[in-house]
Design a protein around this motif. Structure first.
Motif, PDB file in Angstrom:
ATOM      1  N   SER A 133       0.487  -1.038   0.063  1.00 47.52           N
ATOM      2  CA  SER A 133      -0.092  -0.141  -0.358  1.00 47.52           C
ATOM      3  C   SER A 133       0.655   1.430  -0.192  1.00 47.52           C
ATOM      4  O   SER A 133       1.119   1.924  -0.832  1.00 47.52           O
ATOM      5  CB  SER A 133      -0.832  -0.166   1.624  1.00 47.52           C
ATOM      6  OG  SER A 133      -1.882  -0.944   1.412  1.00 47.52           O
ATOM      7  N   LEU A 134       1.947   1.300   0.928  1.00 40.81           N
ATOM      8  CA  LEU A 134       2.881   2.139   0.746  1.00 40.81           C
ATOM      9  C   LEU A 134       3.455   2.533  -0.547  1.00 40.81           C
ATOM     10  O   LEU A 134       3.536   3.827  -0.933  1.00 40.81           O
ATOM     11  CB  LEU A 134       3.994   1.720   2.264  1.00 40.81           C
ATOM     12  CG  LEU A 134       4.578   3.214   2.457  1.00 40.81           C
ATOM     13  CD1 LEU A 134       4.110   4.662   3.058  1.00 40.81           C
ATOM     14  CD2 LEU A 134       5.949   2.953   3.424  1.00 40.81           C
ATOM     15  N   VAL A 135       4.493   1.888  -1.284  1.00 39.45           N
ATOM     16  CA  VAL A 135       4.871   1.908  -2.585  1.00 39.45           C
ATOM     17  C   VAL A 135       3.662   2.059  -3.185  1.00 39.45           C
ATOM     18  O   VAL A 135       4.085   3.027  -4.110  1.00 39.45           O
ATOM     19  CB  VAL A 135       5.352   0.413  -2.686  1.00 39.45           C
ATOM     20  CG1 VAL A 135       6.176   0.855  -3.766  1.00 39.45           C
ATOM     21  CG2 VAL A 135       6.636  -0.085  -1.690  1.00 39.45           C
ATOM     22  N   GLY A 136       2.610   1.610  -2.848  1.00 42.76           N
ATOM     23  CA  GLY A 136       1.664   2.608  -4.250  1.00 42.76           C
ATOM     24  C   GLY A 136       1.296   3.587  -4.365  1.00 42.76           C
ATOM     25  O   GLY A 136       1.066   3.935  -5.467  1.00 42.76           O
ATOM     26  N   ILE A 137       1.358   3.556  -3.136  1.00 45.66           N
ATOM     27  CA  ILE A 137       0.945   5.728  -3.833  1.00 45.66           C
ATOM     28  C   ILE A 137       2.009   6.038  -4.569  1.00 45.66           C
ATOM     29  O   ILE A 137       1.217   7.078  -5.335  1.00 45.66           O
ATOM     30  CB  ILE A 137       0.474   6.320  -2.084  1.00 45.66           C
ATOM     31  CG1 ILE A 137       0.057   5.437  -1.255  1.00 45.66           C
ATOM     32  CG2 ILE A 137       0.727   8.177  -1.909  1.00 45.66           C
ATOM     33  CD1 ILE A 137       0.124   6.082   0.247  1.00 45.66           C
ATOM     34  N   VAL A 138       3.134   5.726  -4.079  1.00 44.55           N
ATOM     35  CA  VAL A 138       4.310   6.287  -5.509  1.00 44.55           C
ATOM     36  C   VAL A 138       4.099   5.576  -6.926  1.00 44.55           C
ATOM     37  O   VAL A 138       3.939   6.255  -7.983  1.00 44.55           O
ATOM     38  CB  VAL A 138       5.560   6.600  -4.347  1.00 44.55           C
ATOM     39  CG1 VAL A 138       6.141   7.439  -5.457  1.00 44.55           C
ATOM     40  CG2 VAL A 138       5.132   7.595  -3.530  1.00 44.55           C
ATOM     41  N   ALA A 139       4.142   4.189  -7.018  1.00 43.88           N
ATOM     42  CA  ALA A 139       4.229   3.613  -7.796  1.00 43.88           C
ATOM     43  C   ALA A 139       3.433   3.291  -8.224  1.00 43.88           C
ATOM     44  O   ALA A 139       3.571   3.752 -10.009  1.00 43.88           O
ATOM     45  CB  ALA A 139       4.547   2.427  -7.522  1.00 43.88           C
ATOM     46  N   THR A 140       1.852   3.451  -8.306  1.00 47.59           N
ATOM     47  CA  THR A 140       0.338   3.507  -9.016  1.00 47.59           C
ATOM     48  C   THR A 140       0.116   4.654  -9.403  1.00 47.59           C
ATOM     49  O   THR A 140       0.655   3.917 -11.121  1.00 47.59           O
ATOM     50  CB  THR A 140      -0.289   2.746  -7.814  1.00 47.59           C
ATOM     51  OG1 THR A 140      -0.281   1.720  -7.152  1.00 47.59           O
ATOM     52  CG2 THR A 140      -2.056   2.881  -9.241  1.00 47.59           C
ATOM     53  N   PRO A 141       0.700   6.195  -9.528  1.00 45.70           N
ATOM     54  CA  PRO A 141       0.411   6.786 -10.470  1.00 45.70           C
ATOM     55  C   PRO A 141       1.763   7.067 -11.809  1.00 45.70           C
ATOM     56  O   PRO A 141       1.677   7.283 -12.710  1.00 45.70           O
ATOM     57  CB  PRO A 141       0.257   7.947  -9.156  1.00 45.70           C
ATOM     58  CG  PRO A 141      -0.093   7.153  -7.963  1.00 45.70           C
ATOM     59  CD  PRO A 141       0.863   6.266  -8.218  1.00 45.70           C
ATOM     60  N   ILE A 163      -1.821  14.019  -7.406  1.00 42.66           N
ATOM     61  CA  ILE A 163      -1.543  12.772  -6.387  1.00 42.66           C
ATOM     62  C   ILE A 163      -1.184  12.926  -5.370  1.00 42.66           C
ATOM     63  O   ILE A 163      -1.584  12.595  -4.382  1.00 42.66           O
ATOM     64  CB  ILE A 163      -0.910  11.777  -7.479  1.00 42.66           C
ATOM     65  CG1 ILE A 163      -2.147  10.837  -8.512  1.00 42.66           C
ATOM     66  CG2 ILE A 163      -0.353  10.283  -6.473  1.00 42.66           C
ATOM     67  CD1 ILE A 163      -2.634  10.415  -7.343  1.00 42.66           C
ATOM     68  N   VAL A 164       0.069  13.645  -5.588  1.00 45.21           N
ATOM     69  CA  VAL A 164       0.606  13.805  -4.180  1.00 45.21           C
ATOM     70  C   VAL A 164      -0.235  15.072  -3.424  1.00 45.21           C
ATOM     71  O   VAL A 164      -0.399  14.393  -2.343  1.00 45.21           O
ATOM     72  CB  VAL A 164       2.536  15.013  -4.925  1.00 45.21           C
ATOM     73  CG1 VAL A 164       2.944  15.620  -3.441  1.00 45.21           C
ATOM     74  CG2 VAL A 164       3.054  13.839  -5.400  1.00 45.21           C
ATOM     75  N   LEU A 165      -0.786  15.651  -3.466  1.00 43.63           N
ATOM     76  CA  LEU A 165      -1.364  16.341  -2.830  1.00 43.63           C
ATOM     77  C   LEU A 165      -3.007  15.651  -1.771  1.00 43.63           C
ATOM     78  O   LEU A 165      -3.060  16.364  -0.716  1.00 43.63           O
ATOM     79  CB  LEU A 165      -2.468  17.652  -3.444  1.00 43.63           C
ATOM     80  CG  LEU A 165      -0.268  19.385  -3.927  1.00 43.63           C
ATOM     81  CD1 LEU A 165      -1.862  20.155  -4.408  1.00 43.63           C
ATOM     82  CD2 LEU A 165      -0.040  19.525  -2.427  1.00 43.63           C
ATOM     83  N   GLN A 166      -3.046  14.826  -3.093  1.00 45.30           N
ATOM     84  CA  GLN A 166      -4.781  14.787  -2.158  1.00 45.30           C
ATOM     85  C   GLN A 166      -4.127  12.731  -1.408  1.00 45.30           C
ATOM     86  O   GLN A 166      -5.202  12.982  -0.633  1.00 45.30           O
ATOM     87  CB  GLN A 166      -5.317  14.049  -3.468  1.00 45.30           C
ATOM     88  CG  GLN A 166      -7.217  14.118  -2.680  1.00 45.30           C
ATOM     89  CD  GLN A 166      -7.980  13.899  -4.655  1.00 45.30           C
ATOM     90  OE1 GLN A 166      -7.101  14.779  -5.281  1.00 45.30           O
ATOM     91  NE2 GLN A 166      -9.262  13.467  -4.083  1.00 45.30           N
ATOM     92  N   LEU A 167      -3.411  12.029  -2.329  1.00 43.79           N
ATOM     93  CA  LEU A 167      -2.749  11.356  -1.760  1.00 43.79           C
ATOM     94  C   LEU A 167      -1.552  10.786  -0.679  1.00 43.79           C
ATOM     95  O   LEU A 167      -2.146  10.678   0.572  1.00 43.79           O
ATOM     96  CB  LEU A 167      -2.439   9.910  -2.732  1.00 43.79           C
ATOM     97  CG  LEU A 167      -3.826   9.977  -3.325  1.00 43.79           C
ATOM     98  CD1 LEU A 167      -3.466   8.857  -4.515  1.00 43.79           C
ATOM     99  CD2 LEU A 167      -5.102   9.795  -2.749  1.00 43.79           C
ATOM    100  N   GLY A 272      -7.377   1.329  -4.953  1.00 50.72           N
ATOM    101  CA  GLY A 272      -8.108   1.665  -6.006  1.00 50.72           C
ATOM    102  C   GLY A 272      -8.767   2.690  -6.689  1.00 50.72           C
ATOM    103  O   GLY A 272      -8.388   3.381  -7.721  1.00 50.72           O
ATOM    104  N   LEU A 273      -9.583   2.557  -5.742  1.00 49.49           N
ATOM    105  CA  LEU A 273     -10.645   3.518  -6.474  1.00 49.49           C
ATOM    106  C   LEU A 273     -10.107   4.455  -6.519  1.00 49.49           C
ATOM    107  O   LEU A 273     -10.464   6.165  -7.152  1.00 49.49           O
ATOM    108  CB  LEU A 273     -11.843   3.277  -5.411  1.00 49.49           C
ATOM    109  CG  LEU A 273     -13.224   2.071  -5.668  1.00 49.49           C
ATOM    110  CD1 LEU A 273     -14.509   1.402  -5.505  1.00 49.49           C
ATOM    111  CD2 LEU A 273     -13.356   2.208  -7.457  1.00 49.49           C
ATOM    112  N   PRO A 274      -9.835   5.199  -4.536  1.00 50.40           N
ATOM    113  CA  PRO A 274      -9.768   6.772  -4.731  1.00 50.40           C
ATOM    114  C   PRO A 274      -8.897   7.702  -5.712  1.00 50.40           C
ATOM    115  O   PRO A 274      -8.552   8.135  -6.136  1.00 50.40           O
ATOM    116  CB  PRO A 274      -8.806   6.530  -3.648  1.00 50.40           C
ATOM    117  CG  PRO A 274      -9.732   5.914  -2.367  1.00 50.40           C
ATOM    118  CD  PRO A 274      -9.370   4.836  -3.336  1.00 50.40           C
ATOM    119  N   MET A 275      -7.704   6.233  -6.187  1.00 49.68           N
ATOM    120  CA  MET A 275      -6.833   7.060  -7.271  1.00 49.68           C
ATOM    121  C   MET A 275      -6.869   6.417  -8.618  1.00 49.68           C
ATOM    122  O   MET A 275      -6.476   7.628  -9.182  1.00 49.68           O
ATOM    123  CB  MET A 275      -5.878   5.444  -7.325  1.00 49.68           C
ATOM    124  CG  MET A 275      -4.211   5.940  -5.786  1.00 49.68           C
ATOM    125  SD  MET A 275      -2.981   4.592  -5.830  1.00 49.68           S
ATOM    126  CE  MET A 275      -2.176   4.456  -4.591  1.00 49.68           C
TER     127      MET A 275
END
Length: 337
Positions: A133-141, A163-167, A272-275
């Protein structure tokens, strides 16, 4: 076959958006509320993740690297391979949603639950899901921007900034404040869990309202949905086999292989939904459809597998030991003589 009650709520939310979509000023209000809900969601993620537990989990680095490789390397490769199914089986928008599905991080709660049910390494599953989950905040976008490009929903420097500001910023804020609010979050875990799920329902309603207003659902036929389900079933089967037998090839023990299988073969609907709402904007409805289908499929299949693993473990424990039985027989024969 288990059906997640939350899936029924999600389907009900989709139905509500189909019948009563947010329009005009109401759509603006829903969009603003959805943005705030996503920020709150990731703030709570940050407040829940124990930094100490995460650092302790690094000692089992081989397992975590294996799970991350399955989540952010093997899954995307399968998604890219599905490109050959367009336009015969999948439409381009559905393929984009399928590819996005393969870029999403792994689950936390269900990975832990299934690993525990199957008598696997639960602490490893906790750390593996948290790391993913932690890696996904950066890796997924970043993966979405690279693999989907501008056709996926207008990916740009502005999208990444959102993404940076909202997640990421709310997540880091939750981590920084965990020292003071961690106890409160732990004590009110169930209530805050309802906040999590309510936030996701709001995101789904907003995304599908936009889709209904724009008429994108006319692009999806029952045949296309059937094709999507078959493709997702194949992807899930490949990942379940690969994580189980790949773990054996890498010489992990049974408990670790269970954690790898459940953490490395699933995708997080909650993340996934919020992203998708941030990355895809007006096209989020079609983008999250493959993820919603995959989520329910993985719950059903993994529940069956977890019960089977538990039965296998129970059978191994209850099975008589040949050596012990031989010694007992020899001893009995000696006493009789």
């Amino acid at each position: 076959m288990p059906i997640d009650p939350y899936i029924l709520l999600l389907l009900g939310t989709v139905g509500l958006a189909a019948l009563f979509p947010a329009r005009g000023p109401a759509a603006d209000v829903a969009s603003g509320a959805s943005t705030a809900a996503v920020a709150l969601l990731f703030f709570l993620y940050g407040a829940r993740l124990s930094t100490r537990e995460a650092l302790d989990g690094l000692r089992h680095w081989r397992l975590h690297v294996t799970v991350l490789a399955c989540t952010f390397l093997v899954f995307p490769l399968l998604g890219l391979a599905a490109r050959g199914l367009v336009p015969v089986i999948l439409t381009h928008p559905l393929y984009q949603g399928l590819l996005f599905l393969t870029l999403v991080p792994s689950t936390v709660q269900s990975s832990i639950a299934f690993t525990s049910m199957a008598r696997g390494n639960v602490p490893a599953a906790i750390c593996a899901g948290s790391f993913s989950s932690l890696v996904g905040i950066v890796a997924t976008p970043l993966l979405a921007a690279s693999l989907l490009g501008g056709s996926g929903g207008g990916f740009s420097a502005d999208s990444l900034l959102k993404i940076v500001l909202q997640l990421l910023v709310p997540f880091l804020a939750g981590q920084l404040l965990r020292r003071w609010i961690g106890g409160f979050v732990t004590r009110h875990k169930q209530v805050l869990g309802l906040v999590d799920r309510g936030s996701i329902l709001l995101v789904v309603y907003t995304a599908f309202s936009v889709g209904v207003v724009q008429g994108i659902w006319h692009q999806v036929s029952p045949a296309r949905l059937g094709g999507l389900v078959v493709v997702e079933a194949v992807i899930l089967a490949v990942m379940l086999l690969l994580t189980w037998y790949g773990g054996k090839a890498l010489r992990f023990g049974r408990a670790d292989r269970i954690a790898i299988q459940f953490a490395g073969s699933k995708k997080s609907l909650a993340a996934g939904l919020p992203m998708a709402s941030v990355l895809f904007g007006a096209q989020a409805a079609l983008a999250v459809l493959p993820l919603m289908l995959f989520h329910q499929m993985q719950l059903i299949v993994c529940a069956v597998i977890a019960k089977r693993r538990a039965r296998d473990a129970a059978a191994e424990v209850s099975a008589p030991q040949p050596a012990a039985a031989t010694r007992t027989a020899v001893g009995t024969g000696t006493r009789s003589g």
